[in-house]
Design a protein around this motif. Structure first.
Motif, PDB file in Angstrom:
ATOM      1  N   ARG A   1      41.827  44.078  28.832  1.00 38.10           N
ATOM      2  CA  ARG A   1      42.519  44.041  30.248  1.00 38.10           C
ATOM      3  C   ARG A   1      43.657  44.844  30.293  1.00 38.10           C
ATOM      4  O   ARG A   1      44.370  45.289  29.143  1.00 38.10           O
ATOM      5  CB  ARG A   1      42.944  42.616  30.421  1.00 38.10           C
ATOM      6  CG  ARG A   1      43.829  42.064  29.525  1.00 38.10           C
ATOM      7  CD  ARG A   1      44.214  40.369  29.746  1.00 38.10           C
ATOM      8  NE  ARG A   1      45.052  40.045  28.705  1.00 38.10           N
ATOM      9  CZ  ARG A   1      45.007  39.572  27.646  1.00 38.10           C
ATOM     10  NH1 ARG A   1      43.821  39.684  26.997  1.00 38.10           N
ATOM     11  NH2 ARG A   1      46.120  39.002  26.787  1.00 38.10           N
TER      12      ARG A   1
ATOM     13  N   SER B   1      46.347  40.974  34.801  1.00 35.57           N
ATOM     14  CA  SER B   1      45.769  39.346  34.663  1.00 35.57           C
ATOM     15  C   SER B   1      44.290  39.242  34.839  1.00 35.57           C
ATOM     16  O   SER B   1      43.806  38.269  34.443  1.00 35.57           O
ATOM     17  CB  SER B   1      46.524  38.586  35.474  1.00 35.57           C
ATOM     18  OG  SER B   1      46.683  38.890  36.901  1.00 35.57           O
ATOM     19  N   TRP B   2      43.661  40.259  35.505  1.00 36.38           N
ATOM     20  CA  TRP B   2      42.186  40.112  35.502  1.00 36.38           C
ATOM     21  C   TRP B   2      41.823  40.200  34.048  1.00 36.38           C
ATOM     22  O   TRP B   2      42.208  40.917  33.184  1.00 36.38           O
ATOM     23  CB  TRP B   2      41.615  41.307  36.156  1.00 36.38           C
ATOM     24  CG  TRP B   2      41.857  41.405  37.639  1.00 36.38           C
ATOM     25  CD1 TRP B   2      42.591  42.326  38.523  1.00 36.38           C
ATOM     26  CD2 TRP B   2      41.629  40.272  38.786  1.00 36.38           C
ATOM     27  NE1 TRP B   2      42.941  41.959  39.790  1.00 36.38           N
ATOM     28  CE2 TRP B   2      42.224  40.935  39.973  1.00 36.38           C
ATOM     29  CE3 TRP B   2      40.438  39.457  38.824  1.00 36.38           C
ATOM     30  CZ2 TRP B   2      41.509  40.066  41.108  1.00 36.38           C
ATOM     31  CZ3 TRP B   2      40.101  38.834  39.714  1.00 36.38           C
ATOM     32  CH2 TRP B   2      40.945  39.405  41.130  1.00 36.38           C
TER      33      TRP B   2
ATOM     34  N   LEU C   1      40.693  35.277  36.605  1.00 31.66           N
ATOM     35  CA  LEU C   1      42.432  35.612  36.170  1.00 31.66           C
ATOM     36  C   LEU C   1      42.885  34.833  35.344  1.00 31.66           C
ATOM     37  O   LEU C   1      42.760  33.705  35.249  1.00 31.66           O
ATOM     38  CB  LEU C   1      43.067  35.414  37.625  1.00 31.66           C
ATOM     39  CG  LEU C   1      42.989  36.699  38.677  1.00 31.66           C
ATOM     40  CD1 LEU C   1      43.239  36.142  39.944  1.00 31.66           C
ATOM     41  CD2 LEU C   1      43.641  37.782  38.177  1.00 31.66           C
TER      42      LEU C   1
END
Length: 312
Positions: free
Chosen positions: A184, A187-188, A262
């Protein structure tokens, strides 16, 4: 670990021998929009995305990944990252400067550890986009890209050290060991994933749909159109996202997804998932079984663009 200076995935650029056929696939059944065209090049946008384009297609003799593009907040961040990479011995393809692609901006390119061309840019103009309405089964945005790697441990280390990626989860198998790393940059759950493979290549490109209904409608449209399905529909455990994988006209795997997780980066701890457990690959149990045949379809052809920068 390097301070995180990149913010998100912008676009994935592909070279293909039959540009017209590839463009027709993406703007027809797949649901992207042609925003800009040039001689031998097409820039394709997702209707719900502020990015000028999420896929660039270029006519070429050989199929390849031309580049993978990530965004940065400011030109000074671009300069800082270029300096760090050069100081660390990473080979730059171009020095920071003005970009001449749609939306302009300021950026540079470099080769990653296996020779893929990566672009970092800032100050790209925002595209006029719109809210995707209920029932519209077209991509909202580019979700993530997965790359095949002959040295996945080294590739993971490169993206962590130089670009500030963080590990979200790992897939493993009792006989084969660790096989896929989800990385990542925000925040995905993942914007990039790295799959173990005999050769570097594109594994798949994923597009986020509005919701479950739109995801299923899009999946059904592709099935009715006769597009070859590899795997799905289902829901992964890592990332908790849905999946339907299809082959484009040149044998690249493309994915419809939705509801990618998320996460709270401050409290997240990576999981080691054993994908010999069927519920790891597909929580729903609706997808066709993952087997060696299905997995090999996404090995793709060896990338012919390694350590060769695209001409544009």
């Amino acid at each position: 670990m390097t301070d995180r200076l990149i913010t998100h995935l912008r676009h994935v650029d592909l070279a293909v021998p039959d540009l017209a056929r590839q463009r027709d696939f993406f703007t027809g059944a797949w649901g992207l929009t042609t925003e800009h065209t040039d001689s031998g090049i097409a820039f394709l946008a997702a209707e719900g995305s502020p990015e000028q384009y999420v896929i660039r297609l270029r006519q070429a003799n050989d199929k390849r990944i031309d580049l993978i593009s990530f965004g940065a907040d400011t030109p000074s961040d671009v300069d800082s990252l270029a300096e760090r990479l050069a100081t660390s011995g990473v080979q730059l393809v171009s020095e920071p400067g003005s970009l001449h692609t749609p939306g302009g901006g300021y950026g540079f390119r470099f080769f990653d550890n296996e020779g893929r061309t990566i672009e970092i840019s800032a100050d790209v103009a925002v595209r006029q986009h719109r809210k995707i309405e209920a029932g519209e089964s077209v991509p909202v945005r580019l979700s993530h890209v997965v790359i095949n790697s002959a040295d996945p441990e080294g590739t993971r280390a490169f993206y962590e050290k130089h670009l500030g990626f963080r590990l979200s989860d790992i897939l493993m198998h009792p006989r084969m060991g660790e096989m896929m790393w989800f990385m990542r940059i925000n925040s995905w759950h993942h914007s990039l994933a790295i799959a173990r493979c005999p050769h570097p290549a594109l594994h798949h490109v994923s597009f986020e749909m509005r919701g479950l209904d739109e995801y299923m409608r899009g999946t059904g449209r592709l099935l009715r159109a006769g597009v070859e399905k590899i795997w799905g529909p289902g829901r992964h455990l890592a990332g908790n996202n849905t999946f339907s994988y299809f082959l484009d006209p040149h044998g690249n795997t493309m994915e419809y997804t939705t509801e990618l997780e998320l996460i709270d980066e401050d409290t997240w701890h990576p999981h080691l998932y054993d994908f010999s457990d069927p519920e790891v690959s597909d929580q729903w149990g609706t997808a066709n079984a993952m087997n060696e045949f299905v997995a090999r379809r996404s090995f793709n052809d060896p990338d012919k663009g390694l350590f060769v920068a695209p001409p544009v």
